[in-house]
Design a protein around this motif. Structure first.
Motif, PDB file in Angstrom:
ATOM      1  N   ILE A 196    -129.845 -58.408 -65.040  1.00  0.00           N
ATOM      2  CA  ILE A 196    -130.036 -56.959 -65.146  1.00  0.00           C
ATOM      3  C   ILE A 196    -130.457 -56.587 -66.565  1.00  0.00           C
ATOM      4  O   ILE A 196    -131.397 -55.822 -66.765  1.00  0.00           O
ATOM      5  CB  ILE A 196    -128.753 -56.202 -64.731  1.00  0.00           C
ATOM      6  CG1 ILE A 196    -128.508 -56.355 -63.233  1.00  0.00           C
ATOM      7  CG2 ILE A 196    -128.823 -54.738 -65.135  1.00  0.00           C
ATOM      8  CD1 ILE A 196    -127.133 -55.905 -62.786  1.00  0.00           C
ATOM      9  N   VAL A 197    -129.770 -57.129 -67.555  1.00  0.00           N
ATOM     10  CA  VAL A 197    -130.098 -56.817 -68.947  1.00  0.00           C
ATOM     11  C   VAL A 197    -131.501 -57.326 -69.285  1.00  0.00           C
ATOM     12  O   VAL A 197    -132.287 -56.622 -69.921  1.00  0.00           O
ATOM     13  CB  VAL A 197    -129.039 -57.397 -69.909  1.00  0.00           C
ATOM     14  CG1 VAL A 197    -129.484 -57.293 -71.356  1.00  0.00           C
ATOM     15  CG2 VAL A 197    -127.700 -56.682 -69.701  1.00  0.00           C
ATOM     16  N   ALA A 198    -131.832 -58.522 -68.834  1.00  0.00           N
ATOM     17  CA  ALA A 198    -133.159 -59.086 -69.117  1.00  0.00           C
ATOM     18  C   ALA A 198    -134.278 -58.242 -68.517  1.00  0.00           C
ATOM     19  O   ALA A 198    -135.397 -58.232 -69.043  1.00  0.00           O
ATOM     20  CB  ALA A 198    -133.240 -60.512 -68.590  1.00  0.00           C
TER      21      ALA A 198
ATOM     22  N   LEU B 275    -128.022 -55.660 -77.764  1.00  0.00           N
ATOM     23  CA  LEU B 275    -128.188 -55.978 -79.183  1.00  0.00           C
ATOM     24  C   LEU B 275    -127.298 -55.095 -80.057  1.00  0.00           C
ATOM     25  O   LEU B 275    -126.731 -55.566 -81.051  1.00  0.00           O
ATOM     26  CB  LEU B 275    -129.651 -55.853 -79.597  1.00  0.00           C
ATOM     27  CG  LEU B 275    -130.589 -56.904 -79.021  1.00  0.00           C
ATOM     28  CD1 LEU B 275    -132.035 -56.584 -79.367  1.00  0.00           C
ATOM     29  CD2 LEU B 275    -130.219 -58.297 -79.514  1.00  0.00           C
ATOM     30  N   ALA B 276    -127.157 -53.832 -79.671  1.00  0.00           N
ATOM     31  CA  ALA B 276    -126.270 -52.932 -80.417  1.00  0.00           C
ATOM     32  C   ALA B 276    -124.819 -53.396 -80.306  1.00  0.00           C
ATOM     33  O   ALA B 276    -124.061 -53.336 -81.286  1.00  0.00           O
ATOM     34  CB  ALA B 276    -126.420 -51.502 -79.912  1.00  0.00           C
ATOM     35  N   LYS B 277    -124.437 -53.876 -79.141  1.00  0.00           N
ATOM     36  CA  LYS B 277    -123.071 -54.387 -78.945  1.00  0.00           C
ATOM     37  C   LYS B 277    -122.846 -55.618 -79.827  1.00  0.00           C
ATOM     38  O   LYS B 277    -121.827 -55.721 -80.513  1.00  0.00           O
ATOM     39  CB  LYS B 277    -122.844 -54.746 -77.479  1.00  0.00           C
ATOM     40  CG  LYS B 277    -121.497 -55.357 -77.200  1.00  0.00           C
ATOM     41  CD  LYS B 277    -121.345 -55.735 -75.739  1.00  0.00           C
ATOM     42  CE  LYS B 277    -120.006 -56.403 -75.503  1.00  0.00           C
ATOM     43  NZ  LYS B 277    -119.769 -56.674 -74.088  1.00  0.00           N
ATOM     44  N   VAL B 278    -123.791 -56.531 -79.819  1.00  0.00           N
ATOM     45  CA  VAL B 278    -123.674 -57.736 -80.645  1.00  0.00           C
ATOM     46  C   VAL B 278    -123.609 -57.348 -82.114  1.00  0.00           C
ATOM     47  O   VAL B 278    -122.801 -57.894 -82.880  1.00  0.00           O
ATOM     48  CB  VAL B 278    -124.836 -58.716 -80.361  1.00  0.00           C
ATOM     49  CG1 VAL B 278    -124.863 -59.848 -81.373  1.00  0.00           C
ATOM     50  CG2 VAL B 278    -124.732 -59.266 -78.942  1.00  0.00           C
ATOM     51  N   ARG B 279    -124.428 -56.394 -82.524  1.00  0.00           N
ATOM     52  CA  ARG B 279    -124.439 -55.935 -83.919  1.00  0.00           C
ATOM     53  C   ARG B 279    -123.086 -55.327 -84.297  1.00  0.00           C
ATOM     54  O   ARG B 279    -122.544 -55.608 -85.361  1.00  0.00           O
ATOM     55  CB  ARG B 279    -125.565 -54.918 -84.124  1.00  0.00           C
ATOM     56  CG  ARG B 279    -125.657 -54.349 -85.503  1.00  0.00           C
ATOM     57  CD  ARG B 279    -126.334 -55.327 -86.432  1.00  0.00           C
ATOM     58  NE  ARG B 279    -126.497 -54.688 -87.737  1.00  0.00           N
ATOM     59  CZ  ARG B 279    -126.322 -55.326 -88.862  1.00  0.00           C
ATOM     60  NH1 ARG B 279    -126.045 -56.609 -88.873  1.00  0.00           N
ATOM     61  NH2 ARG B 279    -126.466 -54.704 -90.004  1.00  0.00           N
ATOM     62  N   ALA B 280    -122.528 -54.497 -83.422  1.00  0.00           N
ATOM     63  CA  ALA B 280    -121.228 -53.883 -83.704  1.00  0.00           C
ATOM     64  C   ALA B 280    -120.143 -54.947 -83.832  1.00  0.00           C
ATOM     65  O   ALA B 280    -119.286 -54.869 -84.728  1.00  0.00           O
ATOM     66  CB  ALA B 280    -120.869 -52.880 -82.614  1.00  0.00           C
ATOM     67  N   MET B 281    -120.175 -55.936 -82.961  1.00  0.00           N
ATOM     68  CA  MET B 281    -119.180 -57.011 -83.029  1.00  0.00           C
ATOM     69  C   MET B 281    -119.362 -57.819 -84.312  1.00  0.00           C
ATOM     70  O   MET B 281    -118.385 -58.164 -84.975  1.00  0.00           O
ATOM     71  CB  MET B 281    -119.280 -57.897 -81.794  1.00  0.00           C
ATOM     72  CG  MET B 281    -118.829 -57.187 -80.537  1.00  0.00           C
ATOM     73  SD  MET B 281    -119.082 -58.140 -79.044  1.00  0.00           S
ATOM     74  CE  MET B 281    -117.990 -59.500 -79.331  1.00  0.00           C
ATOM     75  N   THR B 282    -120.603 -58.094 -84.671  1.00  0.00           N
ATOM     76  CA  THR B 282    -120.886 -58.854 -85.890  1.00  0.00           C
ATOM     77  C   THR B 282    -120.376 -58.107 -87.117  1.00  0.00           C
ATOM     78  O   THR B 282    -119.708 -58.695 -87.983  1.00  0.00           O
ATOM     79  CB  THR B 282    -122.395 -59.134 -86.018  1.00  0.00           C
ATOM     80  OG1 THR B 282    -122.836 -59.844 -84.855  1.00  0.00           O
ATOM     81  CG2 THR B 282    -122.710 -59.956 -87.258  1.00  0.00           C
TER      82      THR B 282
ATOM     83  N   GLY C  39    -121.393 -67.218 -86.098  1.00  0.00           N
ATOM     84  CA  GLY C  39    -120.347 -67.255 -85.081  1.00  0.00           C
ATOM     85  C   GLY C  39    -120.768 -66.559 -83.801  1.00  0.00           C
ATOM     86  O   GLY C  39    -120.516 -67.064 -82.698  1.00  0.00           O
ATOM     87  N   MET C  40    -121.432 -65.420 -83.929  1.00  0.00           N
ATOM     88  CA  MET C  40    -121.906 -64.708 -82.737  1.00  0.00           C
ATOM     89  C   MET C  40    -122.980 -65.521 -82.011  1.00  0.00           C
ATOM     90  O   MET C  40    -123.015 -65.541 -80.784  1.00  0.00           O
ATOM     91  CB  MET C  40    -122.429 -63.318 -83.115  1.00  0.00           C
ATOM     92  CG  MET C  40    -121.325 -62.347 -83.534  1.00  0.00           C
ATOM     93  SD  MET C  40    -120.076 -62.076 -82.251  1.00  0.00           S
ATOM     94  CE  MET C  40    -121.074 -61.249 -81.008  1.00  0.00           C
ATOM     95  N   THR C  41    -123.817 -66.198 -82.776  1.00  0.00           N
ATOM     96  CA  THR C  41    -124.815 -67.079 -82.155  1.00  0.00           C
ATOM     97  C   THR C  41    -124.116 -68.217 -81.419  1.00  0.00           C
ATOM     98  O   THR C  41    -124.481 -68.558 -80.293  1.00  0.00           O
ATOM     99  CB  THR C  41    -125.788 -67.622 -83.216  1.00  0.00           C
ATOM    100  OG1 THR C  41    -126.486 -66.506 -83.799  1.00  0.00           O
ATOM    101  CG2 THR C  41    -126.778 -68.598 -82.618  1.00  0.00           C
ATOM    102  N   ALA C  42    -123.110 -68.797 -82.052  1.00  0.00           N
ATOM    103  CA  ALA C  42    -122.379 -69.912 -81.444  1.00  0.00           C
ATOM    104  C   ALA C  42    -121.678 -69.491 -80.158  1.00  0.00           C
ATOM    105  O   ALA C  42    -121.724 -70.212 -79.155  1.00  0.00           O
ATOM    106  CB  ALA C  42    -121.369 -70.489 -82.438  1.00  0.00           C
ATOM    107  N   ILE C  43    -121.050 -68.317 -80.151  1.00  0.00           N
ATOM    108  CA  ILE C  43    -120.343 -67.886 -78.942  1.00  0.00           C
ATOM    109  C   ILE C  43    -121.339 -67.589 -77.831  1.00  0.00           C
ATOM    110  O   ILE C  43    -121.098 -67.920 -76.663  1.00  0.00           O
ATOM    111  CB  ILE C  43    -119.391 -66.684 -79.200  1.00  0.00           C
ATOM    112  CG1 ILE C  43    -118.440 -66.456 -78.021  1.00  0.00           C
ATOM    113  CG2 ILE C  43    -120.121 -65.403 -79.480  1.00  0.00           C
ATOM    114  CD1 ILE C  43    -117.233 -67.304 -78.021  1.00  0.00           C
TER     115      ILE C  43
END
Length: 164
Positions: free
Chosen positions: A85-87, A97-104, A128-132
């Motif tokens: 769905i996201v793709a 991407l905004a979620k990943v950025r906020a977590m980072t 770390g975010m890339t690894a997860i």
């Protein structure tokens, strides 16, 4: 031929909630897919804060990311449909991407609070975010082990790259 998607009103009836109730819980339709962001950030940052002081930044980050394993296991069945769905939607890709950025950024702040230099905290959090992300995808693709098995492998692989 793809299955027809149920209408929003149909889904709301099945869930026995009104549209008003739905939007009280989810201010934006995209939040249905990404609604656990705040809880995940809190889980990860608390794990960094609670990590033993003798751990270095990289091991602290690994330990924190490992605390998210129950979230990945709980949501295992929805991973592939959500990924598709996201793709298929630029708006959802942007939200992801905004979620990943906020977590980072939250990881960076927690590492800095532990005394890690800004640049190193930023680099460690991004890695770390890339690894997860790599670990969870690998777990879904090969179906073996646990998310944490794949996460530890990703961290070990990164360490091996640094040693060369």
């Amino acid at each position: 031929m793809p299955f027809p998607q149920p209408s929003a009103s149909c889904c709301l009836r099945i869930a026995e909630v009104t549209e008003r109730t739905f939007f009280r819980h989810f201010p934006d339709k995209r939040e249905v897919l990404f609604g656990n962001e705040a809880q995940l950030i809190e889980l990860l940052t608390n794990a960094i804060k609670d990590a033993p002081r003798e751990l270095g930044p990289w091991d602290t980050l690994l330990r924190a990311l490992m605390t998210a394993e129950p979230v990945f296991i709980e949501n295992q069945a929805s991973f592939e449909p959500l990924r598709r769905i996201v793709a298929s939607s630029p708006a959802l890709q942007e939200r992801h991407l905004a979620k990943v950025r906020a977590m980072t950024l939250a990881l960076v702040a927690a590492l800095v609070e532990r005394g890690v230099a800004d640049r190193q905290a930023s680099l460690a959090a991004q890695m770390g975010m890339t690894a997860i992300g790599h670990a969870v995808t690998a777990w879904h693709e090969d179906g073996s082990g646990t998310p944490n098995d794949h996460l530890m492998q990703a961290f070990d692989d990164m360490r091996a790259l640094f040693a060369r």
